[in-house]
Design a protein around this motif. Structure first.
Motif, short mmCIF file in Angstrom:
data_model
loop_
_atom_site.label_atom_id
_atom_site.label_comp_id
_atom_site.label_asym_id
_atom_site.label_seq_id
_atom_site.Cartn_x
_atom_site.Cartn_y
_atom_site.Cartn_z
N LEU A 29 101.50 -12.72 82.32
CA LEU A 29 101.33 -14.14 81.99
C LEU A 29 102.68 -14.83 81.82
CD1 LEU A 29 98.86 -15.52 79.30
CD2 LEU A 29 101.21 -16.32 79.41
N THR A 30 103.54 -14.27 81.00
CA THR A 30 104.83 -14.92 80.72
C THR A 30 105.74 -14.90 81.94
OG1 THR A 30 105.59 -12.81 79.74
CG2 THR A 30 104.76 -14.50 78.23
N ASN A 31 105.63 -13.87 82.75
CA ASN A 31 106.44 -13.81 83.97
C ASN A 31 106.00 -14.91 84.94
OD1 ASN A 31 108.40 -12.50 85.75
ND2 ASN A 31 106.62 -11.88 86.96
N PHE A 32 104.69 -15.11 85.06
CA PHE A 32 104.17 -16.18 85.91
C PHE A 32 104.67 -17.54 85.42
CE2 PHE A 32 101.08 -19.54 86.57
CZ PHE A 32 100.71 -19.42 87.89
N CYS A 33 104.53 -17.78 84.12
CA CYS A 33 104.93 -19.08 83.58
C CYS A 33 106.42 -19.32 83.69
CB CYS A 33 104.48 -19.18 82.12
SG CYS A 33 102.69 -19.26 81.90
N HIS A 34 107.21 -18.29 83.41
CA HIS A 34 108.67 -18.47 83.50
C HIS A 34 109.10 -18.79 84.92
CE1 HIS A 34 112.93 -17.97 83.04
NE2 HIS A 34 112.94 -16.97 83.89
N LYS A 35 108.57 -18.07 85.88
CA LYS A 35 108.94 -18.33 87.28
C LYS A 35 108.53 -19.74 87.70
CE LYS A 35 109.03 -13.61 89.08
NZ LYS A 35 108.44 -12.64 90.04
N ALA A 36 107.36 -20.18 87.26
CA ALA A 36 106.90 -21.53 87.59
C ALA A 36 107.79 -22.58 86.95
CB ALA A 36 105.45 -21.70 87.14
N ILE A 37 108.19 -22.34 85.72
CA ILE A 37 109.08 -23.27 85.02
C ILE A 37 110.42 -23.38 85.74
CG2 ILE A 37 110.44 -23.58 82.91
CD1 ILE A 37 107.99 -22.38 81.40
N MET A 38 110.95 -22.24 86.18
CA MET A 38 112.23 -22.24 86.90
C MET A 38 112.11 -22.95 88.25
SD MET A 38 114.57 -20.93 84.98
CE MET A 38 113.74 -21.86 83.68
N THR A 39 110.97 -22.78 88.90
CA THR A 39 110.75 -23.49 90.17
C THR A 39 110.73 -25.00 89.95
OG1 THR A 39 109.47 -21.64 91.08
CG2 THR A 39 109.16 -23.81 92.11
N ASP A 40 110.03 -25.42 88.91
CA ASP A 40 110.01 -26.85 88.57
C ASP A 40 111.41 -27.37 88.25
OD1 ASP A 40 107.32 -27.06 88.98
OD2 ASP A 40 106.79 -27.59 86.93
N LEU A 83 100.77 -22.44 81.09
CA LEU A 83 99.79 -21.52 80.54
C LEU A 83 98.38 -21.91 81.01
CD1 LEU A 83 99.15 -19.19 78.38
CD2 LEU A 83 98.66 -21.08 76.83
N ASN A 84 98.08 -23.21 80.99
CA ASN A 84 96.76 -23.66 81.44
C ASN A 84 96.56 -23.42 82.93
OD1 ASN A 84 94.85 -25.27 79.44
ND2 ASN A 84 96.95 -25.56 78.74
N LYS A 85 97.62 -23.55 83.70
CA LYS A 85 97.51 -23.24 85.13
C LYS A 85 97.24 -21.76 85.33
CE LYS A 85 97.93 -24.03 89.59
NZ LYS A 85 99.10 -24.76 90.15
N TYR A 86 97.89 -20.92 84.58
CA TYR A 86 97.68 -19.48 84.69
C TYR A 86 96.24 -19.11 84.36
CZ TYR A 86 98.32 -14.44 84.11
OH TYR A 86 98.21 -13.07 84.22
N PHE A 87 95.72 -19.65 83.24
CA PHE A 87 94.37 -19.30 82.81
C PHE A 87 93.28 -19.87 83.73
CE2 PHE A 87 95.59 -18.42 78.14
CZ PHE A 87 95.64 -17.05 78.39
N LEU A 88 93.62 -20.90 84.48
CA LEU A 88 92.64 -21.44 85.42
C LEU A 88 92.34 -20.44 86.53
CD1 LEU A 88 90.87 -23.71 86.53
CD2 LEU A 88 92.92 -24.66 87.63
N TYR A 89 93.37 -19.75 87.00
CA TYR A 89 93.19 -18.83 88.12
C TYR A 89 93.29 -17.35 87.72
CZ TYR A 89 93.72 -23.20 90.64
OH TYR A 89 93.55 -24.49 91.09
N HIS A 90 93.59 -17.08 86.48
CA HIS A 90 93.58 -15.72 85.93
C HIS A 90 92.79 -15.80 84.62
CE1 HIS A 90 97.26 -16.16 88.32
NE2 HIS A 90 97.13 -14.89 88.64
N LYS A 91 91.47 -15.75 84.74
CA LYS A 91 90.60 -16.05 83.60
C LYS A 91 90.86 -15.10 82.42
CE LYS A 91 88.10 -19.02 86.07
NZ LYS A 91 88.31 -20.47 85.94
#
Length: 360
Positions: A284-295, A310-318
């Motif tokens: 979860l945190t790896n996904f969010c960190h990479k997305a934040i860095m991309t932004d 976090l909400n984007k992650y939970f939408l597609y990773h229930k």
């Protein structure tokens, strides 16, 4: 009543007839003087030892095995047609339970987690003047958080000297993790995904089984136990528990990696309360960190920073479990009728004073 019995069997005790017959036979053939007497004494000694070993040791083993293996727990039988709550949603469309007061038996859960000897880690970020919240956080957690279980408090801070020492019972410990300081609180908020990810990979996986990641400017006011633990869990935001998805404050700009269309979304999850196994929290945190860095590379910042991702992650990773607003509440919202417990509540504070640069 749960009842598991480990049955033990005991070999039937052979009669002493064989031994006595053997003794008589040897006596008839070899009985002469001292040699005969010593033989008789030896055989009798062996007979006595064998007799007591068969008669006493299996009985003790059988008794001890019953103590170890038999477990009894008395509780009301679950009723198929009488759900514990009918006023709230108890399960999601993907069959993840939503945890409310009355939806579980904590005694059963504690017994299961004690069998596994589970250790729980809880992470907070006490950056700059947020160290003032640590005392209340730890003291209330010792009253209400994972009572009877092993806990590691992981405190990320840039002001380790400002944190007092706490005397904690055996099995519970405070771990100070010194991290760099950042000028803006928004950057601290976004960087915490990176810090949790790195520590999960470096040490958390060796020290705990589950991680609970929460905000520090809170206090426990009721029991929070192993009922929250699952592979990966999120918490319904107290400001959006009954809102339509169109009013969720998701990131709506398509340029951001946190973008969620207006016709998608299940719940609005709070960024200040999530967790799961160390492995799943790492993902979860790896996904969010990479997305934040991309932004950041694309010169955009999601509307609610790490919470948006976090909400984007939970939408597609229930999430496999969802915590109701009981587990994250702000008393400024009042006390609605459905809210039977307020387990983790916001500490009243002046955000501008805490975040103001002159106070840092």
């Amino acid at each position: 009543m749960l009842l598991n019995k480990c049955s033990s069997t005991r070999e039937p005790m052979e009669t002493s007839a064989w031994v006595l017959t053997s003794l008589d036979s040897r006596t008839d053939k070899n009985c002469n003087g001292k040699k005969c007497l010593l033989s008789m004494l030896f055989i009798n000694a062996v007979f006595i030892i064998v007799f007591f070993w068969y008669e006493n040791k299996p009985i003790r083993w059988h008794y001890e095995s019953r103590l170890r293996c038999r477990q009894e727990m008395l509780y009301d039988k679950p009723q198929i047609f009488k759900p514990p709550r009918s006023d709230v949603l108890m399960v999601t469309p993907w069959l993840a339970p939503i945890i409310w007061n009355g939806s579980y038996n904590i005694d059963i859960l504690n017994a299961q987690f004690h069998q596994r000897n589970v250790r729980v880690g809880i992470t907070v970020f006490a950056m700059k003047k947020y160290t003032v919240f640590i005392k209340t956080f730890i003291e209330t957690a010792e009253q209400f958080f994972m009572v009877g279980h092993k806990v590691n408090y992981y405190v990320f801070t840039d002001r380790a000297d400002d944190i007092s020492n706490f005397t904690l019972p055996e099995g519970r410990q405070l771990v100070i993790l010194e991290v760099p300081s950042y000028k803006q609180w928004q950057e601290v908020s976004m960087r915490r995904m990176e810090m949790i990810r790195d520590k999960a990979n470096q040490r958390f996986y060796k020290e705990v089984d589950y991680l609970v990641c929460v905000d520090v400017d809170m206090r426990f006011s009721d029991f929070v136990g192993v009922e929250i633990l699952s592979d990966v869990f999120g918490t319904i935001h107290p400001g959006f528990y009954n809102a339509q998805r169109g009013s969720f404050t998701y990131e709506r700009r398509q340029k951001s990696t946190a973008y969620i269309p207006t016709d998608e979304g299940d719940f609005y999850y709070a960024g200040g309360y999530f967790g799961g196994t160390v492995e799943e929290v790492y993902k979860l945190t790896n996904f969010c960190h990479k997305a934040i860095m991309t932004d950041k590379h694309n010169s955009i910042e999601a509307i609610w920073h790490d919470e948006s991702h976090l909400n984007k992650y939970f939408l597609y990773h229930k999430p496999t479990r969802i915590l109701s607003p009981e587990y994250l509440w702000d008393n400024n919202f009042g006390v609605p009728q459905f809210l039977k417990r307020r387990r983790f509540v916001a500490v009243p504070k002046n955000h501008n004073e805490i975040r103001n640069k002159r106070a840092l």
